[in-house]
Design a protein around this motif. Sequence first.
Motif, PDB file in Angstrom:
ATOM      1  N   PRO A 172       8.618  -1.425   2.577  1.00 19.73           N
ATOM      2  CA  PRO A 172       7.852  -0.182   2.634  1.00 19.73           C
ATOM      3  C   PRO A 172       8.736   0.984   3.077  1.00 19.73           C
ATOM      4  CG  PRO A 172       7.408  -1.519   4.575  1.00 19.73           C
ATOM      5  CD  PRO A 172       8.290  -2.342   3.676  1.00 19.73           C
ATOM      6  N   CYS A 173       8.340   2.227   2.701  1.00 20.13           N
ATOM      7  CA  CYS A 173       9.203   3.373   3.033  1.00 20.13           C
ATOM      8  C   CYS A 173       9.177   3.642   4.534  1.00 20.13           C
ATOM      9  CB  CYS A 173       8.787   4.609   2.247  1.00 20.13           C
ATOM     10  SG  CYS A 173       7.315   5.439   2.870  1.00 20.13           S
ATOM     11  N   GLY A 174       8.041   3.350   5.179  1.00 19.93           N
ATOM     12  CA  GLY A 174       7.940   3.536   6.631  1.00 19.93           C
ATOM     13  C   GLY A 174       7.590   4.953   7.039  1.00 19.93           C
ATOM     14  N   HIS A 175       7.620   5.897   6.081  1.00 24.24           N
ATOM     15  CA  HIS A 175       7.392   7.310   6.444  1.00 24.24           C
ATOM     16  C   HIS A 175       6.074   7.868   5.938  1.00 24.24           C
ATOM     17  CE1 HIS A 175      11.452   7.320   7.762  1.00 24.24           C
ATOM     18  NE2 HIS A 175      11.915   7.051   6.564  1.00 24.24           N
ATOM     19  N   CYS A 176       5.569   7.335   4.834  1.00 23.09           N
ATOM     20  CA  CYS A 176       4.345   7.927   4.266  1.00 23.09           C
ATOM     21  C   CYS A 176       3.181   7.652   5.213  1.00 23.09           C
ATOM     22  CB  CYS A 176       4.100   7.385   2.863  1.00 23.09           C
ATOM     23  SG  CYS A 176       3.555   5.673   2.817  1.00 23.09           S
ATOM     24  N   PRO A 177       2.119   8.453   5.128  1.00 20.98           N
ATOM     25  CA  PRO A 177       0.995   8.283   6.061  1.00 20.98           C
ATOM     26  C   PRO A 177       0.404   6.872   6.020  1.00 20.98           C
ATOM     27  CG  PRO A 177       0.729  10.304   4.780  1.00 20.98           C
ATOM     28  CD  PRO A 177       1.921   9.604   4.225  1.00 20.98           C
ATOM     29  N   VAL A 178       0.357   6.288   4.823  1.00 20.88           N
ATOM     30  CA  VAL A 178      -0.225   4.943   4.701  1.00 20.88           C
ATOM     31  C   VAL A 178       0.632   3.929   5.456  1.00 20.88           C
ATOM     32  CG1 VAL A 178      -0.826   3.112   3.086  1.00 20.88           C
ATOM     33  CG2 VAL A 178      -1.314   5.490   2.496  1.00 20.88           C
ATOM     34  N   CYS A 179       1.959   3.973   5.224  1.00 20.09           N
ATOM     35  CA  CYS A 179       2.878   3.080   5.945  1.00 20.09           C
ATOM     36  C   CYS A 179       2.723   3.253   7.447  1.00 20.09           C
ATOM     37  CB  CYS A 179       4.327   3.398   5.587  1.00 20.09           C
ATOM     38  SG  CYS A 179       4.921   2.572   4.116  1.00 20.09           S
ATOM     39  N   LYS A 180       2.710   4.507   7.887  1.00 19.19           N
ATOM     40  CA  LYS A 180       2.681   4.771   9.327  1.00 19.19           C
ATOM     41  C   LYS A 180       1.440   4.157   9.959  1.00 19.19           C
ATOM     42  CE  LYS A 180       5.375   8.951  10.000  1.00 19.19           C
ATOM     43  NZ  LYS A 180       5.225  10.401  10.060  1.00 19.19           N
ATOM     44  N   SER A 215       0.804  -1.216   0.000  1.00 17.81           N
ATOM     45  CA  SER A 215       0.000   0.000   0.000  1.00 17.81           C
ATOM     46  C   SER A 215       0.843   1.274   0.000  1.00 17.81           C
ATOM     47  CB  SER A 215      -0.887   0.014   1.252  1.00 17.81           C
ATOM     48  OG  SER A 215      -1.477  -1.245   1.473  1.00 17.81           O
ATOM     49  N   CYS A 216       2.158   1.146   0.241  1.00 16.70           N
ATOM     50  CA  CYS A 216       3.050   2.302   0.428  1.00 16.70           C
ATOM     51  C   CYS A 216       2.922   3.311  -0.715  1.00 16.70           C
ATOM     52  CB  CYS A 216       4.497   1.806   0.514  1.00 16.70           C
ATOM     53  SG  CYS A 216       5.721   3.122   0.590  1.00 16.70           S
ATOM     54  N   GLU A 217       2.858   4.591  -0.352  1.00 15.87           N
ATOM     55  CA  GLU A 217       2.730   5.633  -1.378  1.00 15.87           C
ATOM     56  C   GLU A 217       3.975   5.714  -2.254  1.00 15.87           C
ATOM     57  OE1 GLU A 217       1.677   9.264   0.612  1.00 15.87           O
ATOM     58  OE2 GLU A 217      -0.312   8.496   1.152  1.00 15.87           O
ATOM     59  N   ASN A 218       5.091   5.198  -1.751  1.00 16.43           N
ATOM     60  CA  ASN A 218       6.345   5.255  -2.517  1.00 16.43           C
ATOM     61  C   ASN A 218       6.687   3.929  -3.187  1.00 16.43           C
ATOM     62  OD1 ASN A 218       7.173   8.003  -1.965  1.00 16.43           O
ATOM     63  ND2 ASN A 218       7.306   7.329   0.163  1.00 16.43           N
ATOM     64  N   ARG A 219       5.697   3.053  -3.345  1.00 16.93           N
ATOM     65  CA  ARG A 219       6.049   1.721  -3.844  1.00 16.93           C
ATOM     66  C   ARG A 219       6.513   1.736  -5.298  1.00 16.93           C
ATOM     67  NH1 ARG A 219       0.421   1.601  -3.438  1.00 16.93           N
ATOM     68  NH2 ARG A 219      -0.714   0.915  -5.293  1.00 16.93           N
TER      69      ARG A 219
END
Length: 348
Positions: free
Chosen positions: A65-73, A53-57
Amino acid sequence: MREIFRDLMGNEAIKHNLGAAIADGTSSHAYIIEGPRGSGKRTVATLAAAALSCENRQNAGSPLPCGHCPVCKRILHGQSADVITVSPHGKATIGVDEIREIKSGLYVVPNDSDMRVYIIEQADKMTVQAQNSFLISLEDPPSFVTFFLLTEDASALLETVRSRSTVLRTELFGPDELEEYLGTVPGADGIRKRDPEKFYNALRGARGSIGAAKEILFPSESGRKAKAAEEKAMEFAEYLFTAKTGDAISWVLREIPAKRGLAVAKELILYVAEATRDLTLLMKSSNAPAFLFTDRERSDRIISSVPPSYGAYVFENVAKAMDRLESNVSPRICYFDLVFSCEKNRAG
Ligand SMILES: [Zn+2]
């Protein structure tokens, strides 16, 4: 090369297979994650949900996952409405009703991102009827859905379920991996040089678990004291949640001294607040990060019979008790009040 699942220790095969498939957009829509207790099944499923789901995928320069985008968080903190966990919650089985609920929401468009992930914990506890009614959804879900079925033993699932899923295996750390990891833990390397016997005994005793290894290497006095306080608080929280008023009162009489009990009362209430917070969050999502109730079987057993809004009541009453302890009310009275307010909320 792109960093994939960088927070996952060990489990290299999974990083390669599952991580690469997600990065390429070729992942399957149903996975069985099989592995022993403590080998990271839930961690893998949560990281995979974030990666999907990561916005930076799409950004090959970003870790996944990037771990920083709102979705990841939201996903990594167990707060995403698009990651739905189904678990037996202390019951013996997962029945047709739970599967029906999944099916009824299956085509609803996701909230936060464009993907939705279902994590079925202890999937082997699905009844045969539940597994059968799940087959079509498993085989042909909407394109935005991925299923993760977690189990210690995939052979306990129906062949028809297994054949519709990709099976991945999580492993406990091998002795070498665990030793390598402990080498990066402050203090552990010193012990290896000073007292190799202690170090290698810990390594053997831990049986592949990082937490167990640290516990053996650093059983500090303050750590032991905190552990005792945690255990007491978890016991008290259990009595509050399960409305065992008699047990709660006995606990107060035993743990809070009648004279000069304020310091003890203040210290314990902090742990009680943490335990209550854990249970309240776990009632909302079994993915929620828990500080004290890390044993999910124990927390599931406690919350399985608790009415949904009750967690918030208990938490509110604990917060009130914390305030009152600051205003020099008798600590025992304060705790008794807490017990009776919870009982009243539960009855009303
Ligand atoms: Zn992200």
